[in-house]
Design an enzyme around this catalytic site. Structure first.
Site, PDB file in Angstrom:
ATOM      1  N   ARG A  47      -9.365  -6.329   8.235  1.00 56.17           N
ATOM      2  CA  ARG A  47     -10.761  -6.711   8.396  1.00 56.17           C
ATOM      3  C   ARG A  47     -11.043  -8.118   7.896  1.00 56.17           C
ATOM      4  O   ARG A  47     -12.185  -8.565   7.926  1.00 56.17           O
ATOM      5  CB  ARG A  47     -11.658  -5.717   7.654  1.00 56.17           C
ATOM      6  CG  ARG A  47     -11.397  -5.607   6.166  1.00 56.17           C
ATOM      7  CD  ARG A  47     -12.255  -4.536   5.542  1.00 56.17           C
ATOM      8  NE  ARG A  47     -12.056  -4.440   4.095  1.00 56.17           N
ATOM      9  CZ  ARG A  47     -12.675  -3.572   3.313  1.00 56.17           C
ATOM     10  NH1 ARG A  47     -13.542  -2.724   3.841  1.00 56.17           N
ATOM     11  NH2 ARG A  47     -12.445  -3.553   2.020  1.00 56.17           N
ATOM     12  N   LEU A  62     -10.477 -14.650   7.813  1.00 56.94           N
ATOM     13  CA  LEU A  62      -9.797 -15.838   7.313  1.00 56.94           C
ATOM     14  C   LEU A  62      -8.321 -15.570   7.062  1.00 56.94           C
ATOM     15  O   LEU A  62      -7.461 -16.394   7.407  1.00 56.94           O
ATOM     16  CB  LEU A  62     -10.464 -16.323   6.018  1.00 56.94           C
ATOM     17  CG  LEU A  62      -9.788 -17.519   5.331  1.00 56.94           C
ATOM     18  CD1 LEU A  62      -9.755 -18.728   6.254  1.00 56.94           C
ATOM     19  CD2 LEU A  62     -10.497 -17.849   4.020  1.00 56.94           C
ATOM     20  N   ASN A 118       4.736  -0.728  -9.184  1.00 59.93           N
ATOM     21  CA  ASN A 118       4.108  -2.049  -9.180  1.00 59.93           C
ATOM     22  C   ASN A 118       5.011  -3.042  -8.466  1.00 59.93           C
ATOM     23  O   ASN A 118       6.161  -3.238  -8.872  1.00 59.93           O
ATOM     24  CB  ASN A 118       3.857  -2.515 -10.620  1.00 59.93           C
ATOM     25  CG  ASN A 118       2.733  -1.758 -11.294  1.00 59.93           C
ATOM     26  OD1 ASN A 118       2.414  -0.639 -10.891  1.00 59.93           O
ATOM     27  ND2 ASN A 118       2.135  -2.352 -12.296  1.00 59.93           N
ATOM     28  N   LYS A 146       0.723   6.447  -8.711  1.00 59.69           N
ATOM     29  CA  LYS A 146      -0.532   6.932  -9.288  1.00 59.69           C
ATOM     30  C   LYS A 146      -1.048   8.188  -8.597  1.00 59.69           C
ATOM     31  O   LYS A 146      -1.989   8.826  -9.084  1.00 59.69           O
ATOM     32  CB  LYS A 146      -1.580   5.819  -9.263  1.00 59.69           C
ATOM     33  CG  LYS A 146      -1.230   4.660 -10.179  1.00 59.69           C
ATOM     34  CD  LYS A 146      -2.196   3.511 -10.047  1.00 59.69           C
ATOM     35  CE  LYS A 146      -1.831   2.392 -11.029  1.00 59.69           C
ATOM     36  NZ  LYS A 146      -0.480   1.844 -10.827  1.00 59.69           N
ATOM     37  N   LYS A 159      -6.925  -0.330  -3.766  1.00 65.34           N
ATOM     38  CA  LYS A 159      -5.853   0.061  -4.673  1.00 65.34           C
ATOM     39  C   LYS A 159      -6.007  -0.407  -6.109  1.00 65.34           C
ATOM     40  O   LYS A 159      -5.158  -0.107  -6.943  1.00 65.34           O
ATOM     41  CB  LYS A 159      -4.513  -0.440  -4.122  1.00 65.34           C
ATOM     42  CG  LYS A 159      -4.431  -1.941  -3.946  1.00 65.34           C
ATOM     43  CD  LYS A 159      -3.139  -2.348  -3.233  1.00 65.34           C
ATOM     44  CE  LYS A 159      -3.105  -1.849  -1.813  1.00 65.34           C
ATOM     45  NZ  LYS A 159      -1.941  -2.352  -1.053  1.00 65.34           N
ATOM     46  N   VAL A 177      -9.922   0.460   8.957  1.00 63.69           N
ATOM     47  CA  VAL A 177      -9.393   1.814   9.111  1.00 63.69           C
ATOM     48  C   VAL A 177     -10.487   2.866   8.972  1.00 63.69           C
ATOM     49  O   VAL A 177     -10.304   4.015   9.386  1.00 63.69           O
ATOM     50  CB  VAL A 177      -8.261   2.092   8.096  1.00 63.69           C
ATOM     51  CG1 VAL A 177      -7.036   1.271   8.411  1.00 63.69           C
ATOM     52  CG2 VAL A 177      -8.731   1.869   6.672  1.00 63.69           C
ATOM     53  N   SER A 223       2.195   5.153  -0.196  1.00 65.37           N
ATOM     54  CA  SER A 223       1.461   5.747  -1.304  1.00 65.37           C
ATOM     55  C   SER A 223       1.904   5.087  -2.606  1.00 65.37           C
ATOM     56  O   SER A 223       2.521   4.030  -2.606  1.00 65.37           O
ATOM     57  CB  SER A 223       1.671   7.263  -1.334  1.00 65.37           C
ATOM     58  OG  SER A 223       0.799   7.873  -2.267  1.00 65.37           O
TER      59      SER A 223
END
Length: 325
Positions: free
Chosen positions: A38, A41, A164, A127, A85, A62, A124
């Site tokens: 979305r 830029l 991470n 977390k 996230k 989405v 996924s």
């Protein structure tokens, strides 16, 4: 498997998405990659950077089923990366996290089924295991939705779980480097906090592995090193200079440790090879169980970020591999 394919990537302008596009173009010869996001830029900048006629940029969200369905027409493979996230943001705006991470996943599933997509790979997070925050809870629901979708049609759905990712948008490592270069202090939430880490390249390899060998209905996890967050900062200071380190307390929703494979999943988890694990859902059908019963099961009951800690030397090597030192 991606040669001459049409590939759809939601959240394509993010760090995972851009690396995925780069590797697809470098290693394969896709017919077209639909870059769906979305951010106008970000799409313009990415189009200029890649300058490749095989990329098609589509503005959409989405959350909007009609735009997702239209953008996935004639697509062979879907990589679903789009998500809200950041833990504190999802804690402050749970309704928005639900719209993107749950409703958005439902839209991806329904569009893939309607358009006869061959395979959907959903990204996924650790977390999602025993979640305590909104982000983890929405991603846990997303996992359930993706895996259950295998019973709805011929499209194959599979999940991957990551930790991470070094250098990704919002990663703590570039932030630490920025703080050190500015003269400090480096802000640590809690000295006891541990996390899993992997490089962007490793994250993409995880996606490719799941896309290439999955049957449908399973979750792929990579063996990931972990460490105390404050030890990351200490290693960066060896490269960029010593500054003060300040503990500011955990943010809302943050856990001290993360888990990649939970206690309730270990009995249905297998060692795929030296690099990857596979988790089957509790309601796995006989064919899915039969495909993995020949593999060794996990030798432990939980895969926690406190159970595979790196030494300072290994942390330095990881940062060097990721291009930060």
């Amino acid at each position: 498997m991606f040669d001459n394919q049409r590939i759809f990537i939601s959240g394509a302008t993010g760090s995972w998405g851009q690396m995925l596009v780069r590797q697809l173009l470098a290693w394969y010869n896709p017919k077209e990659i639909v870059c769906f996001s979305r951010g106008e830029l970000q799409q313009v900048l990415m189009a200029r950077q890649f300058n490749d006629s095989r990329l098609r940029f589509v503005i959409g969200d989405v959350r909007d089923y009609s735009s997702v369905k239209w953008a996935t027409r004639d697509v062979d493979t879907v990589f679903h990366l789009a998500a809200l996230k950041h833990v504190p943001i999802c804690e402050d705006h749970p309704q928005e996290a639900i719209k993107t991470n749950i409703t958005g996943t439902v839209n991806i599933i329904n569009a893939a089924l309607a358009n006869g997509v061959e395979k959907v790979i959903d990204v996924s997070t650790d977390k999602a295991v025993e979640p305590v925050n909104t982000y983890g809870m929405t991603k846990a629901v997303g996992e359930k939705l993706i895996l259950q979708a295998n019973s709805l049609g011929s499209t194959k759905f599979v999940c991957v779980r990551g930790g991470n990712v070094m250098g990704s948008n919002g990663s703590v490592i570039p932030y630490f480097v920025q703080q050190i270069k500015a003269g400090g202090p480096v802000t640590i939430t809690d000295q006891r906090m541990t996390r899993f880490f992997l490089t962007l390249e490793e994250a993409i390899n995880l996606l490719f592995k799941a896309a290439q060998v999955s049957i449908g209905g399973e979750t792929f996890v990579m063996r990931m090193p972990s460490c105390y967050i404050h030890e990351i900062a200490s290693q960066l200071m060896l490269r960029y200079g010593s500054v003060d380190l300040t503990e500011i307390g955990a943010k809302p929703g943050e856990k001290l440790d993360e888990i990649l494979i939970g206690r309730n999943e270990s009995a249905l988890s297998y060692c795929y090879d030296d690099t990857y694990y596979v988790i089957l859902p509790s309601n796995a059908n006989e064919s899915l169980r039969a495909a993995y019963d020949c593999l060794p099961q996990l030798p432990w009951t939980e895969y926690s970020s406190r159970s595979s800690m790196m030494t300072p030397t290994e942390i330095g090597s990881m940062l060097h591999k990721g291009g930060f030192v």
